[in-house]
Design a protein around this motif. Structure first.
Motif, PDB file in Angstrom:
ATOM      1  N   ASP A  47       0.845  -1.200   0.000  1.00  0.00           N
ATOM      2  CA  ASP A  47       0.000   0.000   0.000  1.00  0.00           C
ATOM      3  C   ASP A  47       0.875   1.242   0.000  1.00  0.00           C
ATOM      4  O   ASP A  47       1.984   1.237   0.553  1.00  0.00           O
ATOM      5  CB  ASP A  47      -0.925   0.034   1.231  1.00  0.00           C
ATOM      6  CG  ASP A  47      -2.091  -0.925   1.114  1.00  0.00           C
ATOM      7  OD1 ASP A  47      -3.010  -0.635   0.338  1.00  0.00           O
ATOM      8  OD2 ASP A  47      -2.075  -1.969   1.790  1.00  0.00           O
ATOM      9  N   PHE A  48       0.341   2.303  -0.612  1.00  0.00           N
ATOM     10  CA  PHE A  48       1.020   3.599  -0.621  1.00  0.00           C
ATOM     11  C   PHE A  48       0.011   4.661  -0.227  1.00  0.00           C
ATOM     12  O   PHE A  48      -1.083   4.749  -0.791  1.00  0.00           O
ATOM     13  CB  PHE A  48       1.587   3.892  -2.013  1.00  0.00           C
ATOM     14  CG  PHE A  48       2.254   5.239  -2.130  1.00  0.00           C
ATOM     15  CD1 PHE A  48       3.171   5.670  -1.186  1.00  0.00           C
ATOM     16  CD2 PHE A  48       1.975   6.073  -3.212  1.00  0.00           C
ATOM     17  CE1 PHE A  48       3.786   6.904  -1.297  1.00  0.00           C
ATOM     18  CE2 PHE A  48       2.586   7.308  -3.342  1.00  0.00           C
ATOM     19  CZ  PHE A  48       3.495   7.728  -2.376  1.00  0.00           C
ATOM     20  N   TYR A  49       0.372   5.452   0.785  1.00  0.00           N
ATOM     21  CA  TYR A  49      -0.468   6.548   1.266  1.00  0.00           C
ATOM     22  C   TYR A  49       0.280   7.862   1.053  1.00  0.00           C
ATOM     23  O   TYR A  49       1.492   7.944   1.273  1.00  0.00           O
ATOM     24  CB  TYR A  49      -0.777   6.388   2.749  1.00  0.00           C
ATOM     25  CG  TYR A  49      -1.432   5.076   3.122  1.00  0.00           C
ATOM     26  CD1 TYR A  49      -2.815   4.938   3.147  1.00  0.00           C
ATOM     27  CD2 TYR A  49      -0.660   3.966   3.454  1.00  0.00           C
ATOM     28  CE1 TYR A  49      -3.413   3.734   3.508  1.00  0.00           C
ATOM     29  CE2 TYR A  49      -1.243   2.755   3.803  1.00  0.00           C
ATOM     30  CZ  TYR A  49      -2.626   2.645   3.821  1.00  0.00           C
ATOM     31  OH  TYR A  49      -3.207   1.447   4.167  1.00  0.00           O
ATOM     32  N   MET A  50      -0.440   8.876   0.650  1.00  0.00           N
ATOM     33  CA  MET A  50       0.146  10.201   0.460  1.00  0.00           C
ATOM     34  C   MET A  50      -0.937  11.226   0.793  1.00  0.00           C
ATOM     35  O   MET A  50      -1.978  11.281   0.137  1.00  0.00           O
ATOM     36  CB  MET A  50       0.641  10.371  -0.989  1.00  0.00           C
ATOM     37  CG  MET A  50       1.293  11.722  -1.261  1.00  0.00           C
ATOM     38  SD  MET A  50       2.155  11.767  -2.875  1.00  0.00           S
ATOM     39  CE  MET A  50       0.776  11.605  -4.013  1.00  0.00           C
ATOM     40  N   PHE A  51      -0.712  12.027   1.824  1.00  0.00           N
ATOM     41  CA  PHE A  51      -1.743  12.956   2.271  1.00  0.00           C
ATOM     42  C   PHE A  51      -1.105  14.123   3.008  1.00  0.00           C
ATOM     43  O   PHE A  51       0.019  14.033   3.510  1.00  0.00           O
ATOM     44  CB  PHE A  51      -2.754  12.251   3.185  1.00  0.00           C
ATOM     45  CG  PHE A  51      -2.152  11.527   4.357  1.00  0.00           C
ATOM     46  CD1 PHE A  51      -1.999  12.143   5.592  1.00  0.00           C
ATOM     47  CD2 PHE A  51      -1.728  10.210   4.229  1.00  0.00           C
ATOM     48  CE1 PHE A  51      -1.433  11.480   6.671  1.00  0.00           C
ATOM     49  CE2 PHE A  51      -1.155   9.529   5.304  1.00  0.00           C
ATOM     50  CZ  PHE A  51      -1.014  10.158   6.519  1.00  0.00           C
ATOM     51  N   LEU A 320       3.835   0.516  -7.266  1.00  0.00           N
ATOM     52  CA  LEU A 320       2.522   0.786  -6.674  1.00  0.00           C
ATOM     53  C   LEU A 320       2.277   2.287  -6.591  1.00  0.00           C
ATOM     54  O   LEU A 320       3.070   3.015  -5.992  1.00  0.00           O
ATOM     55  CB  LEU A 320       2.431   0.173  -5.276  1.00  0.00           C
ATOM     56  CG  LEU A 320       1.119   0.375  -4.521  1.00  0.00           C
ATOM     57  CD1 LEU A 320      -0.034  -0.259  -5.278  1.00  0.00           C
ATOM     58  CD2 LEU A 320       1.209  -0.219  -3.124  1.00  0.00           C
ATOM     59  N   GLY A 321       1.193   2.741  -7.206  1.00  0.00           N
ATOM     60  CA  GLY A 321       0.755   4.120  -7.091  1.00  0.00           C
ATOM     61  C   GLY A 321      -0.604   4.133  -6.422  1.00  0.00           C
ATOM     62  O   GLY A 321      -0.731   4.029  -5.205  1.00  0.00           O
ATOM     63  N   MET A 322      -1.663   4.219  -7.247  1.00  0.00           N
ATOM     64  CA  MET A 322      -3.004   4.041  -6.702  1.00  0.00           C
ATOM     65  C   MET A 322      -3.183   2.583  -6.318  1.00  0.00           C
ATOM     66  O   MET A 322      -2.609   1.694  -6.933  1.00  0.00           O
ATOM     67  CB  MET A 322      -4.041   4.482  -7.729  1.00  0.00           C
ATOM     68  CG  MET A 322      -3.931   5.948  -8.090  1.00  0.00           C
ATOM     69  SD  MET A 322      -5.248   6.492  -9.173  1.00  0.00           S
ATOM     70  CE  MET A 322      -6.598   6.530  -8.014  1.00  0.00           C
ATOM     71  N   LEU A 404      -0.544   8.019  -7.777  1.00  0.00           N
ATOM     72  CA  LEU A 404      -1.383   8.672  -6.778  1.00  0.00           C
ATOM     73  C   LEU A 404      -1.073  10.159  -6.812  1.00  0.00           C
ATOM     74  O   LEU A 404       0.093  10.554  -6.738  1.00  0.00           O
ATOM     75  CB  LEU A 404      -1.074   8.091  -5.403  1.00  0.00           C
ATOM     76  CG  LEU A 404      -2.032   8.396  -4.250  1.00  0.00           C
ATOM     77  CD1 LEU A 404      -3.418   7.842  -4.538  1.00  0.00           C
ATOM     78  CD2 LEU A 404      -1.493   7.802  -2.953  1.00  0.00           C
ATOM     79  N   ARG A 405      -2.113  11.004  -6.940  1.00  0.00           N
ATOM     80  CA  ARG A 405      -1.901  12.455  -7.060  1.00  0.00           C
ATOM     81  C   ARG A 405      -2.548  13.189  -5.897  1.00  0.00           C
ATOM     82  O   ARG A 405      -3.665  12.875  -5.490  1.00  0.00           O
ATOM     83  CB  ARG A 405      -2.464  12.972  -8.384  1.00  0.00           C
ATOM     84  CG  ARG A 405      -1.675  12.501  -9.605  1.00  0.00           C
ATOM     85  CD  ARG A 405      -2.232  13.070 -10.893  1.00  0.00           C
ATOM     86  NE  ARG A 405      -1.362  12.781 -12.033  1.00  0.00           N
ATOM     87  CZ  ARG A 405      -1.456  11.698 -12.798  1.00  0.00           C
ATOM     88  NH1 ARG A 405      -2.398  10.798 -12.545  1.00  0.00           N
ATOM     89  NH2 ARG A 405      -0.618  11.497 -13.803  1.00  0.00           N
ATOM     90  N   LEU A 406      -1.838  14.205  -5.388  1.00  0.00           N
ATOM     91  CA  LEU A 406      -2.294  14.968  -4.231  1.00  0.00           C
ATOM     92  C   LEU A 406      -2.173  16.453  -4.510  1.00  0.00           C
ATOM     93  O   LEU A 406      -1.100  16.942  -4.891  1.00  0.00           O
ATOM     94  CB  LEU A 406      -1.453  14.615  -3.004  1.00  0.00           C
ATOM     95  CG  LEU A 406      -1.680  15.456  -1.746  1.00  0.00           C
ATOM     96  CD1 LEU A 406      -3.055  15.163  -1.147  1.00  0.00           C
ATOM     97  CD2 LEU A 406      -0.578  15.207  -0.709  1.00  0.00           C
TER      98      LEU A 406
END
Length: 515
Positions: A47-51, A320-322, A404-406
């Protein structure tokens, strides 16, 4: 644009837009998702989290969490789950939308045997003999004397290309060291009576090159943060349709991986040190690589010297991105290929996005004959999935690619006020939470449930026949025959029930091997 203005602009479209970027990955976390990686769990990204950090007083920071080594049994001794010292673990960031990394954080690990490489010894008769375990007594401190094996690590920040760019060393802000200690895994409460306190001693303040403020870093075992009923999911969604369409039955099924652990690489970095110019959107993904040649040494020596002889260039084996993309979107024959690929080359996988097979599999499995959307190519998916959501997290100049985009300009929401359905849940409820999935990903965001709604055409349902969302004429209604209840699709496992911390590193204390 300030947050209030942004919310007003997005209110008519956010319910559908939130679905678009989440549609492709669905149903289970990215654990053992490709044939090759099942035999190399130490380099399997889960898993990848970015926030944007929601810890009090840390809102000007972004948290990056990369998890590896899936489904760790807490009792999995006696060697437990150190990371591979022959591998390269990386977190990549694109801060100008060109689908190429601009910053890469590279983690390398080293295992060291105590007592000068001889290991901890105990007297047995007239001899001192090396012990067989990784601990010789209770453990409470960094580099504890009772640890037989220490795993340390170093981090290099590459600017530009991951292999040919400019390397900078991450250092400890308190003592200047470039070497950091990883805590031992949670062996059990007799060995480590206070694991939260012990792990907290391994949270480091770090100096980041060319960054005006220090960040934070933690590497170590954490409780698995993803919630899913794996057995039910992969047994052709072995659940009654009346259960997975009834929102009152969220949490009816157990989270079958709730007692598992993972290994976490966590960074918290000032926003200003990640973004470029006036572009507030960053894209991120993780990888793991091993050497091209791996030869087993037929005559290994005592100690923790490598028992193999690795050589050659780094070869990427995990990406792994999304969440969930490779697991349930990419065709089986191309899963290893996807794990070896870079975002800039994602055009080769476009058919899997524009003509996904998962809706047809769900149609068969549930069963719901003739219910899968037929608006091929799925412009509702490809538009936002590969570019970010217009007005939410799409860069000003974007090259279509999966990551994954933030949007770092959107303020975080405190943990207690976060909606488990992210942007979608708050917009449908009249709220204003734009800080969750698919605008980045927080631990509490229920990516499975959000994805299920979209998979069967939820985005086009909102777009309707008027093209109100600008998704094109091909986005015509063709949905699961459940009417508005399609917004209630869920996997009957409640992600929000998973316990998390409200402070860095956010993922909870790992489950101990023994209480």
């Amino acid at each position: 644009m300030n947050r209030i203005a942004l919310i007003g602009r997005l209110a008519p479209i956010a319910a559908a837009a939130a679905l678009a970027a989440t549609t492709l990955p669905a149903l289970a976390s990215s654990h053992r998702e490709a044939p090759f990686i099942t035999g190399a769990p130490k380099v399997d990204g889960t898993d990848f989290y970015m926030f944007r950090s929601y810890e009090t007083g840390r809102s000007n920071y972004v948290t990056l969490i990369a998890n590896y080594q899936p489904l760790q049994a807490p009792y999995g001794g006696p060697n437990y789950f150190n990371l591979d010292q022959n591998a390269l673990y990386e977190i990549h960031l694109d801060n100008n939308g060109d689908a190429k990394e601009d910053l890469t954080f590279q983690f390398r690990f080293t295992n060291t045997l105590a007592n000068g490489g001889r290991g901890l010894e105990l007297p047995a008769g007239k001899k001192n003999v090396a012990i067989p375990l990784i601990q010789a007594g209770p453990v409470a401190n960094v580099a504890d004397a009772n640890l037989n094996v220490a795993q340390t690590y170093s981090v290099i920040m590459m600017k530009g290309d991951r292999r040919r760019g400019e390397p900078w060393t991450i250092t400890n802000a308190d003592n200047g060291s470039a070497t950091f200690d990883k805590p031992a895994d949670n062996i059990g409460t007799k060995t480590i009576p206070d694991y939260p306190g012990y792990a907290a001693k391994h949270i480091y303040n770090i100096n980041i090159p060319n960054c005006s403020a220090p960040g934070k870093m933690f590497v170590g075992q954490r409780a698995e943060g993803f919630a899913v009923n794996l057995g039910v999911v992969f047994d052709l969604v072995h659940a009654p349709i009346e259960v997975i369409t009834d929102p009152t039955k969220i949490g009816l099924f157990p989270n079958t991986i709730a007692d598992s652990n993972v290994t976490t690489l966590a960074l918290e970095i000032p926003i200003s040190c990640l973004t470029q110019g006036s572009e507030p959107v960053i894209g991120g993904w993780t990888t793991a690589s091993v050497r091209q040649t791996h030869n087993i040494d037929a005559t290994p020596k005592s100690g923790l010297n490598k028992v193999d002889k690795d050589a050659g260039d780094w070869v990427q084996v995990s990406r792994l991105g999304m969440p969930l993309v490779n697991e349930v979107v990419i065709g089986l024959k191309d899963k290893d290929k996807f794990n070896a690929s870079q975002p800039a080359g994602d055009g080769q996988f476009l058919t899997y996005v524009s003509n996904p097979t998962l809706p047809k599999l769900l149609e068969i499995a549930l069963p719901l004959p003739n219910s899968a959307p037929t608006n091929y190519p799925r412009s509702d998916l490809t538009t936002t999935f590969l570019t970010g959501l217009p007005g939410v997290n799409q860069p000003m100049n974007v090259v279509a690619s999966e990551m994954l985009r933030l949007n770092t300009s959107i303020m975080p929401v405190p943990y207690a006020q976060q909606n488990r359905l992210g942007v979608l849940g708050n917009i449908l409820a009249g709220g204003t939470d734009l800080a969750g999935y698919p605008n980045g990903r927080r631990p509490k965001d229920d990516v499975v449930d959000i994805s299920l709604v979209a998979m069967m055409g939820g985005l086009c349902m909102a777009n309707g026949n008027t093209n109100a969302l600008g998704l094109g004429e091909k986005c015509k209604p063709k949905y699961v025959p459940l009417g508005t209840t399609s917004y209630n699709l869920h996997d009957a496992v409640d992600q929000a029930a998973t316990p998390f911390l409200s402070t860095f590193p956010y993922l909870n204390t790992p489950t101990p091997g023994a209480q």
